[in-house]
Design a protein around this motif. Structure first.
Motif, PDB file in Angstrom:
ATOM      1  N   ALA A  81       0.811  -1.216   0.000  1.00 29.58           N
ATOM      2  CA  ALA A  81       0.000   0.000   0.000  1.00 29.58           C
ATOM      3  C   ALA A  81       0.845   1.267   0.000  1.00 29.58           C
ATOM      4  CB  ALA A  81      -0.936  -0.001   1.217  1.00 29.58           C
ATOM      5  N   SER A  82       2.161   1.143   0.069  1.00 26.82           N
ATOM      6  CA  SER A  82       3.021   2.319   0.008  1.00 26.82           C
ATOM      7  C   SER A  82       3.219   2.728  -1.454  1.00 26.82           C
ATOM      8  CB  SER A  82       4.373   2.013   0.650  1.00 26.82           C
ATOM      9  OG  SER A  82       5.227   1.326  -0.256  1.00 26.82           O
ATOM     10  N   SER A  83       4.018   3.778  -1.652  1.00 29.41           N
ATOM     11  CA  SER A  83       4.315   4.209  -3.023  1.00 29.41           C
ATOM     12  C   SER A  83       5.646   3.659  -3.519  1.00 29.41           C
ATOM     13  CB  SER A  83       4.327   5.746  -3.100  1.00 29.41           C
ATOM     14  OG  SER A  83       5.327   6.283  -2.251  1.00 29.41           O
ATOM     15  N   ALA A  84       6.215   2.703  -2.790  1.00 26.19           N
ATOM     16  CA  ALA A  84       7.573   2.237  -3.099  1.00 26.19           C
ATOM     17  C   ALA A  84       7.685   1.507  -4.429  1.00 26.19           C
ATOM     18  CB  ALA A  84       8.072   1.334  -1.971  1.00 26.19           C
ATOM     19  N   HIS A  85       6.614   0.824  -4.859  1.00 23.34           N
ATOM     20  CA  HIS A  85       6.736  -0.064  -6.022  1.00 23.34           C
ATOM     21  C   HIS A  85       5.708   0.239  -7.120  1.00 23.34           C
ATOM     22  CE1 HIS A  85       8.475  -2.451  -2.616  1.00 23.34           C
ATOM     23  NE2 HIS A  85       9.431  -2.598  -3.510  1.00 23.34           N
ATOM     24  N   ARG A  86       5.164   1.427  -7.147  1.00 24.90           N
ATOM     25  CA  ARG A  86       4.061   1.709  -8.070  1.00 24.90           C
ATOM     26  C   ARG A  86       4.493   1.825  -9.526  1.00 24.90           C
ATOM     27  NH1 ARG A  86       1.085   5.908  -3.933  1.00 24.90           N
ATOM     28  NH2 ARG A  86       0.214   4.293  -2.552  1.00 24.90           N
ATOM     29  N   THR A  87       5.751   2.035  -9.763  1.00 28.36           N
ATOM     30  CA  THR A  87       6.260   2.018 -11.143  1.00 28.36           C
ATOM     31  C   THR A  87       7.437   1.055 -11.272  1.00 28.36           C
ATOM     32  OG1 THR A  87       7.710   3.922 -10.712  1.00 28.36           O
ATOM     33  CG2 THR A  87       5.518   4.400 -11.583  1.00 28.36           C
ATOM     34  N   TYR A 173      -0.346  22.140  -0.593  1.00 26.46           N
ATOM     35  CA  TYR A 173       1.017  21.646  -0.426  1.00 26.46           C
ATOM     36  C   TYR A 173       1.518  21.115  -1.765  1.00 26.46           C
ATOM     37  CZ  TYR A 173      -0.804  16.831  -0.315  1.00 26.46           C
ATOM     38  OH  TYR A 173      -1.408  15.643  -0.639  1.00 26.46           O
ATOM     39  N   GLY A 174       2.701  20.543  -1.773  1.00 26.22           N
ATOM     40  CA  GLY A 174       3.311  20.119  -3.033  1.00 26.22           C
ATOM     41  C   GLY A 174       3.566  21.301  -3.942  1.00 26.22           C
ATOM     42  N   LEU A 175       3.908  22.439  -3.349  1.00 28.93           N
ATOM     43  CA  LEU A 175       3.977  23.691  -4.107  1.00 28.93           C
ATOM     44  C   LEU A 175       5.152  23.739  -5.076  1.00 28.93           C
ATOM     45  CD1 LEU A 175       3.057  26.127  -1.186  1.00 28.93           C
ATOM     46  CD2 LEU A 175       1.537  25.104  -2.883  1.00 28.93           C
ATOM     47  N   THR A 176       6.164  22.932  -4.843  1.00 31.22           N
ATOM     48  CA  THR A 176       7.301  22.893  -5.770  1.00 31.22           C
ATOM     49  C   THR A 176       7.170  21.758  -6.780  1.00 31.22           C
ATOM     50  OG1 THR A 176       8.579  21.560  -4.185  1.00 31.22           O
ATOM     51  CG2 THR A 176       8.857  23.951  -4.112  1.00 31.22           C
ATOM     52  N   MET A 177       6.003  21.151  -6.819  1.00 30.27           N
ATOM     53  CA  MET A 177       5.618  20.175  -7.848  1.00 30.27           C
ATOM     54  C   MET A 177       6.520  18.948  -7.879  1.00 30.27           C
ATOM     55  SD  MET A 177       4.414  22.894 -10.763  1.00 30.27           S
ATOM     56  CE  MET A 177       5.661  24.068 -10.278  1.00 30.27           C
ATOM     57  N   GLY A 178       6.885  18.467  -6.685  1.00 31.52           N
ATOM     58  CA  GLY A 178       7.667  17.247  -6.609  1.00 31.52           C
ATOM     59  C   GLY A 178       6.908  16.129  -5.931  1.00 31.52           C
ATOM     60  N   HIS A 179       5.590  16.116  -6.051  1.00 32.50           N
ATOM     61  CA  HIS A 179       4.758  15.147  -5.334  1.00 32.50           C
ATOM     62  C   HIS A 179       5.090  13.719  -5.765  1.00 32.50           C
ATOM     63  CE1 HIS A 179       1.261  13.224  -3.550  1.00 32.50           C
ATOM     64  NE2 HIS A 179       0.994  14.348  -2.927  1.00 32.50           N
ATOM     65  N   LYS A 180       5.132  12.812  -4.793  1.00 31.34           N
ATOM     66  CA  LYS A 180       5.557  11.438  -5.087  1.00 31.34           C
ATOM     67  C   LYS A 180       4.566  10.673  -5.958  1.00 31.34           C
ATOM     68  CE  LYS A 180       3.700   9.346  -0.836  1.00 31.34           C
ATOM     69  NZ  LYS A 180       4.069   8.558   0.387  1.00 31.34           N
ATOM     70  N   HIS A 181       3.327  11.169  -6.102  1.00 31.06           N
ATOM     71  CA  HIS A 181       2.344  10.477  -6.939  1.00 31.06           C
ATOM     72  C   HIS A 181       2.519  10.748  -8.431  1.00 31.06           C
ATOM     73  CE1 HIS A 181       0.343   8.907  -3.565  1.00 31.06           C
ATOM     74  NE2 HIS A 181      -0.512   9.861  -3.322  1.00 31.06           N
ATOM     75  N   LEU A 182       3.323  11.740  -8.781  1.00 34.75           N
ATOM     76  CA  LEU A 182       3.411  12.143 -10.183  1.00 34.75           C
ATOM     77  C   LEU A 182       3.906  11.020 -11.088  1.00 34.75           C
ATOM     78  CD1 LEU A 182       4.806  15.768  -9.818  1.00 34.75           C
ATOM     79  CD2 LEU A 182       2.555  15.111 -10.690  1.00 34.75           C
ATOM     80  N   ALA A 183       4.867  10.238 -10.617  1.00 37.89           N
ATOM     81  CA  ALA A 183       5.448   9.195 -11.463  1.00 37.89           C
ATOM     82  C   ALA A 183       4.394   8.175 -11.882  1.00 37.89           C
ATOM     83  CB  ALA A 183       6.591   8.501 -10.729  1.00 37.89           C
ATOM     84  N   GLU A 184       3.551   7.740 -10.956  1.00 43.02           N
ATOM     85  CA  GLU A 184       2.542   6.742 -11.327  1.00 43.02           C
ATOM     86  C   GLU A 184       1.434   7.354 -12.178  1.00 43.02           C
ATOM     87  OE1 GLU A 184      -0.156   5.420  -7.917  1.00 43.02           O
ATOM     88  OE2 GLU A 184       1.360   6.560  -6.813  1.00 43.02           O
ATOM     89  N   MET A 185       1.111   8.625 -11.949  1.00 40.14           N
ATOM     90  CA  MET A 185       0.127   9.290 -12.803  1.00 40.14           C
ATOM     91  C   MET A 185       0.602   9.294 -14.252  1.00 40.14           C
ATOM     92  SD  MET A 185      -0.989  12.660 -10.632  1.00 40.14           S
ATOM     93  CE  MET A 185      -2.037  12.619  -9.192  1.00 40.14           C
ATOM     94  N   GLN A 186       1.846   9.691 -14.446  1.00 38.72           N
ATOM     95  CA  GLN A 186       2.395   9.764 -15.803  1.00 38.72           C
ATOM     96  C   GLN A 186       2.539   8.383 -16.423  1.00 38.72           C
ATOM     97  OE1 GLN A 186       6.188  11.753 -16.032  1.00 38.72           O
ATOM     98  NE2 GLN A 186       6.393  11.434 -18.244  1.00 38.72           N
ATOM     99  N   ALA A 187       3.092   7.447 -15.666  1.00 40.49           N
ATOM    100  CA  ALA A 187       3.392   6.124 -16.230  1.00 40.49           C
ATOM    101  C   ALA A 187       2.130   5.368 -16.610  1.00 40.49           C
ATOM    102  CB  ALA A 187       4.204   5.314 -15.222  1.00 40.49           C
ATOM    103  N   HIS A 188       1.125   5.368 -15.752  1.00 37.62           N
ATOM    104  CA  HIS A 188      -0.032   4.506 -15.985  1.00 37.62           C
ATOM    105  C   HIS A 188      -1.106   5.161 -16.858  1.00 37.62           C
ATOM    106  CE1 HIS A 188       1.652   1.435 -13.478  1.00 37.62           C
ATOM    107  NE2 HIS A 188       1.847   2.301 -12.503  1.00 37.62           N
TER     108      HIS A 188
END
Length: 322
Positions: A81-87, A173-188
Motif C-alpha cells: 500500500a506504500s508508493s515504493a513499487h508503483r512504477t 502543499y506540493g507547491l514545488t511540484m515534486g509530489h511522489k504520486h506524479l510518477a505513477e500518474m504519468q506512467a499509468h
C-alpha cells in the motif's frame, strides 16, 4: 481452510481500515503480532514468509525492507500500500479497472495505487492509453489536475495537526511540484509529460474530489465530450466500483462532508461548458476507501479467487444522479 494474511503496519490508518474490512471475513485468518513483536525483524520475517498473503501498510523504505525479508521460495503474495513499487518492474499496478482483473488476479506482487492517482487515472487513462482502444486525447498534452482530500490521507501526523490546530481549514502543499504520486500518474496514463498537480487538504476526515480541466477546443483531437463520456461507459460497464454520471447530469455541487461514512467506490463526472470547447473531468472518492484500504481488499479478492466486491462498501447515494 481460510488463507492466512499478515498486515505489516496494521496499526496505521490504512492497516486499521483493511483489518476492519477483513475481520468478519471467514475466507481469511489474520496473523497478528503484539506491539513488541511488530518491531522485531525476526518476527516480521517469519510472519511474512508463513502467510499466504501479506499487506504492507508501511512507509516506503520500510516496505522495501519488508519485501527484502521475503525468502526466494516463499509462497506469500504481497500487496504493497506504500508508493515504493508503483512504477517498479515486476510489480502489477493494483487498479484492475485499468490494469485488468486478470493481471491483478495472477500477480504475486501488487502495488496499491495512491489515492490521488486513483482518481486521476480512472478519469484519464481510458482516454489517453492505446492498449484496449484508440486514444481519444493526446498523450503529449500538458495536463493539469486539481484535487482536495480529507486530512486522513496525511496519516497520523496530519490527523494530529488538524486535531491540534482548530483554525486550520485548508492546506495547499506540493507547491514545488515534486509530489511522489506524479510518477505513477504519468506512467499509468502513458503520458509524455507529468501533469501539473495541485493537491490540497480540507477539514474533513475522509473524502476526495479531483478535477482535470480540459480545453478540448484547443487540443489536437477530433473527440467530442460525448465521445469521452461514451468511452467511460464502455470501459467501466462491468466495473462495480466505478459509477459514471449520466450524460448532462449536473448535481449543482459536489461536497465533502466531515463525518462521511467510508466508501469503496468512485464517481465520475463530465461537465461541458455551453457551446463546448471546455470540459472538466471530475472524480469523487474516499481517500481511505477506493483510494487506499478498499483498493487493497478489491485486489486481495481477485488474487484469492473470490468475488471482486466481497467485503467492499459500495452502497451510498450517487453524487451525479442518473
Amino acid at each position: 481452510m481460510p488463507a492466512t494474511l499478515f498486515i505489516d503496519g496494521a496499526a496505521g490508518t490504512t492497516g486499521l481500515e483493511v483489518a476492519e474490512r477483513l475481520a468478519p471475513r471467514p475466507e481469511f485468518r489474520l496473523v497478528t503480532l503484539d506491539a513488541e513483536r511488530r518491531k522485531d525483524p525476526a518476527a516480521r520475517r517469519e510472519a511474512l514468509n508463513d502467510a499466504d498473503f501479506a499487506i504492507l501498510c508501511l512507509p516506503d523504505e520500510a516496505a522495501r525492507e519488508a519485501v527484502a525479508m521475503v525468502d526466494p521460495g516463499s509462497r506469500v503474495r504481497i500487496i504493497d500500500a506504500s508508493s515504493a513499487h508503483r512504477t517498479a518492474a515486476g510489480w502489477t499496478y493494483g487498479l484492475p479497472e485499468i490494469t485488468g482483473r486478470r493481471a491483478v488476479a495472477e500477480a504475486r506482487r501488487v502495488s496499491n495505487p495512491g489515492c490521488y492517482p486513483t482518481g486521476f487515472l480512472t478519469l484519464l487513462a481510458p482516454l489517453t492509453r492505446c492498449d484496449r482502444h484508440p486514444p481519444l486525447l493526446p498523450a503529449d498534452w500538458p495536463y493539469t489536475v486539481n484535487a482536495v482530500s480529507g486530512y486522513s490521507g496525511g496519516g497520523k501526523p496530519l490527523i494530529a495537526r488538524f486535531a491540534d490546530e482548530s483554525r486550520l481549514a485548508f492546506r495547499a502543499y506540493g507547491l514545488t511540484m515534486g509530489h511522489k504520486h506524479l510518477a505513477e500518474m504519468q506512467a499509468h496514463a502513458h503520458l509524455v509529460h507529468a501533469p501539473v498537480f495541485s493537491p490540497s487538504v480540507v477539514r474533513a476526515y475522509r473524502g476526495m474530489v479531483l478535477d482535470i480541466p480540459l480545453p478540448l477546443g484547443a487540443m489536437r483531437t477530433h473527440a467530442t465530450a460525448r465521445d469521452l463520456h461514451a468511452r467511460w461507459l464502455d470501459v467501466y460497464a462491468d466495473c462495480p466500483a466505478v459509477r459514471v454520471a449520466a450524460w448532462g447530469a449536473d448535481p449543482g455541487e459536489l461536497l465533502l462532508e466531515d463525518g462521511a461514512p467510508s466508501w469503496d467506490g468512485i464517481d465520475l463526472h463530465l461537465f461541458e461548458a455551453p457551446g463546448g470547447g471546455q470540459l472538466r473531468l471530475v472524480a469523487k472518492l474516499d481517500n481511505l476507501g477506493k483510494g487506499a484500504s478498499g483498493a487493497v481488499v478489491q485486489s486481495l479478492n481477485l488474487m484469492a479467487g473470490l468475488p471482486e466486491t466481497a467485503g467492499l462498501r459500495l452502497d451510498g447515494e450517487f453524487t451525479g444522479g442518473e
